[in-house]
Design a protein around this motif. Structure first.
Motif, PDB file in Angstrom:
ATOM      1  N   SER A 306     -54.377 -56.719  27.660  1.00 40.14           N
ATOM      2  CA  SER A 306     -54.371 -57.772  28.690  1.00 40.14           C
ATOM      3  C   SER A 306     -55.594 -58.692  28.625  1.00 40.14           C
ATOM      4  O   SER A 306     -55.520 -59.859  29.001  1.00 40.14           O
ATOM      5  CB  SER A 306     -54.240 -57.154  30.087  1.00 40.14           C
ATOM      6  OG  SER A 306     -55.247 -56.198  30.289  1.00 40.14           O
ATOM      7  N   GLU A 309     -55.020 -61.594  26.328  1.00 43.28           N
ATOM      8  CA  GLU A 309     -54.061 -62.538  26.909  1.00 43.28           C
ATOM      9  C   GLU A 309     -54.743 -63.406  27.974  1.00 43.28           C
ATOM     10  O   GLU A 309     -54.588 -64.632  27.991  1.00 43.28           O
ATOM     11  CB  GLU A 309     -52.864 -61.797  27.512  1.00 43.28           C
ATOM     12  CG  GLU A 309     -51.836 -62.758  28.068  1.00 43.28           C
ATOM     13  CD  GLU A 309     -50.543 -62.101  28.518  1.00 43.28           C
ATOM     14  OE1 GLU A 309     -50.460 -60.856  28.539  1.00 43.28           O
ATOM     15  OE2 GLU A 309     -49.617 -62.857  28.858  1.00 43.28           O
ATOM     16  N   LYS A 310     -55.526 -62.742  28.805  1.00 47.55           N
ATOM     17  CA  LYS A 310     -56.178 -63.464  29.912  1.00 47.55           C
ATOM     18  C   LYS A 310     -57.240 -64.438  29.399  1.00 47.55           C
ATOM     19  O   LYS A 310     -57.294 -65.594  29.809  1.00 47.55           O
ATOM     20  CB  LYS A 310     -56.829 -62.427  30.835  1.00 47.55           C
ATOM     21  CG  LYS A 310     -57.210 -62.958  32.177  1.00 47.55           C
ATOM     22  CD  LYS A 310     -57.459 -61.792  33.157  1.00 47.55           C
ATOM     23  CE  LYS A 310     -58.497 -62.235  34.169  1.00 47.55           C
ATOM     24  NZ  LYS A 310     -59.642 -61.358  34.263  1.00 47.55           N
ATOM     25  N   TRP A 314     -53.887 -65.221  24.083  1.00 46.33           N
ATOM     26  CA  TRP A 314     -53.199 -64.659  22.914  1.00 46.33           C
ATOM     27  C   TRP A 314     -52.374 -63.449  23.340  1.00 46.33           C
ATOM     28  O   TRP A 314     -52.843 -62.595  24.084  1.00 46.33           O
ATOM     29  CB  TRP A 314     -54.202 -64.209  21.854  1.00 46.33           C
ATOM     30  CG  TRP A 314     -53.553 -63.499  20.685  1.00 46.33           C
ATOM     31  CD1 TRP A 314     -53.069 -64.072  19.561  1.00 46.33           C
ATOM     32  CD2 TRP A 314     -53.320 -62.087  20.555  1.00 46.33           C
ATOM     33  NE1 TRP A 314     -52.541 -63.097  18.720  1.00 46.33           N
ATOM     34  CE2 TRP A 314     -52.682 -61.875  19.315  1.00 46.33           C
ATOM     35  CE3 TRP A 314     -53.575 -60.975  21.368  1.00 46.33           C
ATOM     36  CZ2 TRP A 314     -52.301 -60.606  18.855  1.00 46.33           C
ATOM     37  CZ3 TRP A 314     -53.189 -59.714  20.916  1.00 46.33           C
ATOM     38  CH2 TRP A 314     -52.566 -59.540  19.670  1.00 46.33           C
ATOM     39  N   LYS A 315     -51.144 -63.396  22.816  1.00 43.62           N
ATOM     40  CA  LYS A 315     -50.293 -62.247  23.083  1.00 43.62           C
ATOM     41  C   LYS A 315     -49.451 -62.019  21.836  1.00 43.62           C
ATOM     42  O   LYS A 315     -48.934 -62.994  21.272  1.00 43.62           O
ATOM     43  CB  LYS A 315     -49.372 -62.583  24.269  1.00 43.62           C
ATOM     44  CG  LYS A 315     -48.623 -61.429  24.862  1.00 43.62           C
ATOM     45  CD  LYS A 315     -47.845 -61.951  26.080  1.00 43.62           C
ATOM     46  CE  LYS A 315     -47.138 -60.916  26.916  1.00 43.62           C
ATOM     47  NZ  LYS A 315     -46.444 -59.857  26.338  1.00 43.62           N
ATOM     48  N   SER A 317     -46.355 -61.674  19.877  1.00 41.57           N
ATOM     49  CA  SER A 317     -45.020 -62.095  20.315  1.00 41.57           C
ATOM     50  C   SER A 317     -43.915 -61.688  19.343  1.00 41.57           C
ATOM     51  O   SER A 317     -42.745 -61.737  19.686  1.00 41.57           O
ATOM     52  CB  SER A 317     -45.004 -63.624  20.481  1.00 41.57           C
ATOM     53  OG  SER A 317     -45.270 -64.234  19.232  1.00 41.57           O
TER      54      SER A 317
END
Ligand code: NAD
Ligand code: WQD
Length: 340
Positions: A306, A309-310, A314-315, A317
């Motif tokens: 997390s 991402e925060k 970036w995540k 996918s």
């Protein structure tokens, strides 16, 4: 990303080559420094085929200060992504000095050359292994580094400390420590991918080499772990997502200090699920048998992803199916890797 110049140490290797493609595609100028001890110069032709641009290539060693100084003098480098190093866990227990020399001293020499050239932005390839043997899952960046079980893991922990101390000593340094989980897959073109020398240590290239007929069967190390199906669980992420994570980290490194990010998907997949998924996606059978546990393997770990991402936006996918399809696309088109 703005037009800038990035030095990629180890850029001919598996993760470095995919990162080079993504950087070039986004408009950066890329210099690859690699001694080719675990890679093949053919990868540069392939990067050229994918992007239309051939990265500048310096065949050299991060331990060679003279070579580094010449390179920093020749190119106007803005930042460094540092992949170069040795990475085989088992081998590191047999030749620990080579691991400390390449991974720790190599990073130290690189940092000295960077400081001398006034380049103080660095992204470092760390590993989930630094959480150590006793960490609870999911791994989260606020946990302390744990007890590592082999010289490879210890070398990563030592470099994290070295870079942390460097940043404390000089606020002009901006460093990202990226803790990778288990990268697999390949560029969707099938032109670049993972090309281990000799017998693969890692699961995914072993599966794909069995599928392509180079190896007879997969040994699954242990089916009596405390997991749903008894086999180990890991957080596999697509190497293209991992490459994108480096671009995201580089884009956010402007405020000085050390920033630590897990790069994983946030969920675990067992060895048996990996084999079944590969077979389902490719339609190719992977014969396997169960073998004793491999020393040092942990039953299960995955990332809390997390923070990346925060803070980086970036995540991961790409799906497990894409990881399998892209691995097979690469392996079936290049049964002998870059030696074809
Ligand atoms: P790789 O072996 O494919 O790439 C490393 C590259 O560095 C190779 O091209 C090799 O020739 C080069 N190299 C090694 N020592 C060098 C030296 N002294 N000077 C110049 N070049 C040198 O490995 P990879 O899978 O792409 O991993 C890249 C980095 O990420 C490594 O530091 C590795 O420890 C780290 N990492 C990898 C994984 C993984 O599962 N692949 C997971 C966590 C961290
Ligand atoms: C995954 C699972 C094996 C091969 C290693 C390093 C780690 C990081 C990534 C660099 C495990 C099982 C494997 C085989 C099997 N590298 N397996 N048969 O061990 O999670 O991580 O690579 O930083 O530091 O330790 O990855 O791909 O080797 O293994 O059953 O022939 O597959 O036991 O459960 P690992 P892996």
């Amino acid at each position: 990303m703005s037009k800038n110049t990035v030095l990629i140490t180890g850029g001919a290797g598996y993760i470095g080559s995919h990162t080079a493609v993504q950087l070039i595609t986004q408009g950066s100028k890329v210099i690859v420094l690699d001694n080719l001890c675990n890679s093949n110069a053919e990868v540069l032709n392939r990067i050229h085929s994918i992007t239309g641009i051939r990265p500048e290539f310096v065949k050299g060693d991060i331990l060679d200060r003279g070579c580094l100084d010449k390179m920093f003098a020749k190119y106007s480098i803005d930042s460094v992504i540092h992949f170069a190093g040795l990475k085989a866990v088992g081998e590191s227990t047999q030749i620990p000095l080579a691991y400390y020399q390449n991974n720790v001293t190599g990073t130290l020499v690189l940092c000295e050359a960077m400081a001398a050239a006034g380049v103080k932005t660095l992204v470092f390839s760390s590993s989930a292994t630094v959480y150590g043997e006793d960490a609870p899952v999911p791994y989260i960046e606020t946990m302390p580094r744990g007890k590592t079980s082999n010289p490879y893991g210890t070398s990563k922990a030592m470099v994290e400390q070295l870079l942390t101390d460097l940043c404390k000593s000089d606020p002009e340094w901006s460093v990202a420590l990226l803790r990778y989980f288990n990268p697999i897959g390949a560029h969707p073109s099938g032109l670049i991918g993972e090309d281990p020398k000799g017998i693969p240590n890692n699961l995914m290239p072993f599966i794909s080499q069995v599928a392509v007929g180079k190896r007879k069967e997969l040994s699954i190390f242990g089916n009596d772990y405390p997991t749903d199906d008894g086999t180990c669980e890991r957080d596999y992420l697509h190497v293209m997502d991992l490459a994108d994570g480096h671009l995201a980290a580089l884009g956010c490194l402007s405020d000085g200090g050390v920033h630590i990010y897990n790069l994983g998907t946030g969920s675990g997949t067992s060895v048996l699920e990996m084999v079944n998924s590969f077979q389902d996606v490719t339609g190719v059978e992977v014969p396997y048998s169960f073998a004793p546990r491999r020393e040092g393997d942990l039953p299960a770990f995955w990332a809390d992803a997390s923070k990346a991402e925060k803070e980086l936006g970036w995540k991961a996918s790409r799906t497990l199916d894409e990881m399998m399809a892209d691995t097979w696309n690469w392996q079936s088109k290049n049964p002998n890797g870059y030696d074809d």
